[in-house]
Design an enzyme around this catalytic site. Structure first.
Site, PDB file in Angstrom:
ATOM      1  N   ASP A 242      -5.874   5.332   0.410  1.00 35.10           N
ATOM      2  CA  ASP A 242      -5.016   4.149  -0.309  1.00 35.10           C
ATOM      3  C   ASP A 242      -3.896   3.719   0.682  1.00 35.10           C
ATOM      4  O   ASP A 242      -3.539   2.792   0.221  1.00 35.10           O
ATOM      5  CB  ASP A 242      -4.668   4.854  -1.719  1.00 35.10           C
ATOM      6  CG  ASP A 242      -4.142   3.433  -2.469  1.00 35.10           C
ATOM      7  OD1 ASP A 242      -4.749   2.520  -2.661  1.00 35.10           O
ATOM      8  OD2 ASP A 242      -3.151   3.720  -2.968  1.00 35.10           O
TER       9      ASP A 242
ATOM     10  N   LEU B 188      -1.982  -2.770  -7.805  1.00 34.51           N
ATOM     11  CA  LEU B 188      -1.538  -4.026  -7.205  1.00 34.51           C
ATOM     12  C   LEU B 188      -1.664  -4.019  -5.822  1.00 34.51           C
ATOM     13  O   LEU B 188      -1.502  -4.955  -5.317  1.00 34.51           O
ATOM     14  CB  LEU B 188      -0.329  -4.749  -7.784  1.00 34.51           C
ATOM     15  CG  LEU B 188      -0.205  -4.884  -9.338  1.00 34.51           C
ATOM     16  CD1 LEU B 188       1.018  -5.263  -9.701  1.00 34.51           C
ATOM     17  CD2 LEU B 188      -1.473  -5.740  -9.632  1.00 34.51           C
ATOM     18  N   ARG B 189      -1.701  -2.870  -5.199  1.00 39.03           N
ATOM     19  CA  ARG B 189      -1.780  -2.694  -3.833  1.00 39.03           C
ATOM     20  C   ARG B 189      -2.534  -3.507  -3.128  1.00 39.03           C
ATOM     21  O   ARG B 189      -2.437  -4.057  -1.924  1.00 39.03           O
ATOM     22  CB  ARG B 189      -1.710  -1.205  -3.362  1.00 39.03           C
ATOM     23  CG  ARG B 189      -1.199  -0.998  -1.863  1.00 39.03           C
ATOM     24  CD  ARG B 189      -1.336   0.522  -1.584  1.00 39.03           C
ATOM     25  NE  ARG B 189      -0.161   1.056  -2.046  1.00 39.03           N
ATOM     26  CZ  ARG B 189      -0.046   2.464  -2.169  1.00 39.03           C
ATOM     27  NH1 ARG B 189      -0.757   3.206  -1.747  1.00 39.03           N
ATOM     28  NH2 ARG B 189       1.331   2.813  -2.738  1.00 39.03           N
ATOM     29  N   GLY B 190      -3.947  -3.641  -3.475  1.00 43.58           N
ATOM     30  CA  GLY B 190      -4.843  -4.438  -2.831  1.00 43.58           C
ATOM     31  C   GLY B 190      -4.584  -5.822  -2.747  1.00 43.58           C
ATOM     32  O   GLY B 190      -4.711  -6.536  -1.647  1.00 43.58           O
TER      33      GLY B 190
END
Length: 343
Positions: A199, A280-282
């Site tokens: 991630d 929300l990192r994507g």
């Protein structure tokens, strides 16, 4: 010094070279993971990246601190006590480091340790910086990253999250800045990457052996020409190498001026929702990568075409496993992009 294969001469791996170039434009994207077949140029591309990276201005200190960011300065630049006004250590121009982290490296080699030679000869305790210090403001490359020992993965995760390396052992208490772009490569057949580390990568590329006959022949011809005459082969690509370096510099200057309209952010969010990505990192990474891509192309705003081109790189490694869908993650992202474009 060993001559490295020119970055500009790499052929047949456009997604991989694009991801590395985007990480060079905006290091804050979070690094690049390159997984795929053996012998497809993964290590060659990463090590060749050093030659196209523009030089940076740095403080004349052991960690080459950024003079424009005194809040992240080391103790040499700050003075003996943290929080003191930054001292003038002078500035120099240095090449961006691309540091290899071998699988067999110990924690002391990576994080740093007591300089034993100085301690024995002069009775003085002095810190010997490790690979994390050398990689500060540069790139840290780990080949076969999926085979890295768990305690070293934990160390990298801690430093990547904080941007600071803390060493407390053998009577030493040292902390120094350690902000780097993490580049990992490996073969998925030899094991999967821990989800926590996976991630942390901003972009992920699946590298496959080229199946096009002309491409395979060209790869073999270029590699053979390089091995026969490394200096001459590299010289033939010097103009192209300089062009890539200048493109990265121009993109960095444009980056803060590239607009990201609300409708583009909405498309990025819709795509992430459609794919079911966690957190929300994507979409944050997708937005930053698309902005860097737009800067590279000289565009003033991020549009759907930029998102569509970068979505497989930014989102494919963030998908949950679907036992009912045998398609690869990159294929699932491309399919979702097509569906959203048609909606």
């Amino acid at each position: 010094m060993r001559t490295l294969f020119p970055f500009a001469a790499i052929v047949g791996q456009d997604q991989m070279t694009l991801a590395l170039t985007i990480a060079a434009v905006d290091p804050g994207i979070g690094g690049v993971l390159v997984f795929g077949d053996r012998g497809t140029g993964k290590s060659t591309a990463v090590r060749a990246l050093a030659a196209v990276l523009p030089e940076i201005e740095a403080a004349d200190c052991p960690y080459h601190c950024d003079p424009a960011r005194p809040d992240e300065a080391c103790e040499t630049c700050r003075g003996p006590k943290r929080g003191r006004k930054q001292k003038r250590t002078g500035t120099i121009r240095v090449t961006v480091p691309v540091v290899d982290l071998p699988l067999g490296a110990t924690e002391d080699r990576i994080a740093g340790s007591l300089d034993l030679e100085r301690a024995l000869s002069a009775g003085e305790k002095r810190f010997e910086p490790g690979l994390l210090a050398k990689a500060h403001r540069g790139f840290l490359y780990i080949d076969e990253i999926n085979l890295l020992e768990d305690h070293l993965v934990d160390l990298l995760l801690d430093v990547a999250a904080s941007g600071e390396n803390v060493v407390e052992r053998e009577g030493l208490s040292v902390r120094h800045p350690a902000r780097f772009v993490l580049i990992g490569s490996g073969n998925p057949e030899e094991g999967e990457l821990r989800p926590q580390l996976l991630d942390r990568f901003g972009l992920s590329v699946e590298v496959k052996t080229p199946q096009d006959l002309k491409t395979r022949i060209e790869v073999v011809k270029r590699r053979d020409a390089f091995e026969r005459d490394p200096a001459g082969f590299t010289a033939r690509y010097e103009t192209d190498t300089s062009a890539i370096r200048e493109a990265i510099l121009r993109a960095r200057r444009r980056l803060d001026h590239v607009a990201v309209p609300d409708e583009t952010l909405e498309k990025a969010a819709q795509l992430s929702i459609r794919l079911g990505t966690d957190g929300l990192r994507g979409e944050i990474t997708l937005m930053r990568a698309a902005r860097a891509f737009a800067a590279l192309k000289g565009d003033g705003a991020v549009v759907w075409a930029h998102l569509a081109a970068l979505a497989p790189l930014a989102l494919s490694h963030r998908l949950r496993r679907d036992p009912l869908d045998e398609a690869g993650s990159a294929t699932r992202v491309e399919r979702a992009v097509g569906e959203l474009a048609a909606a």
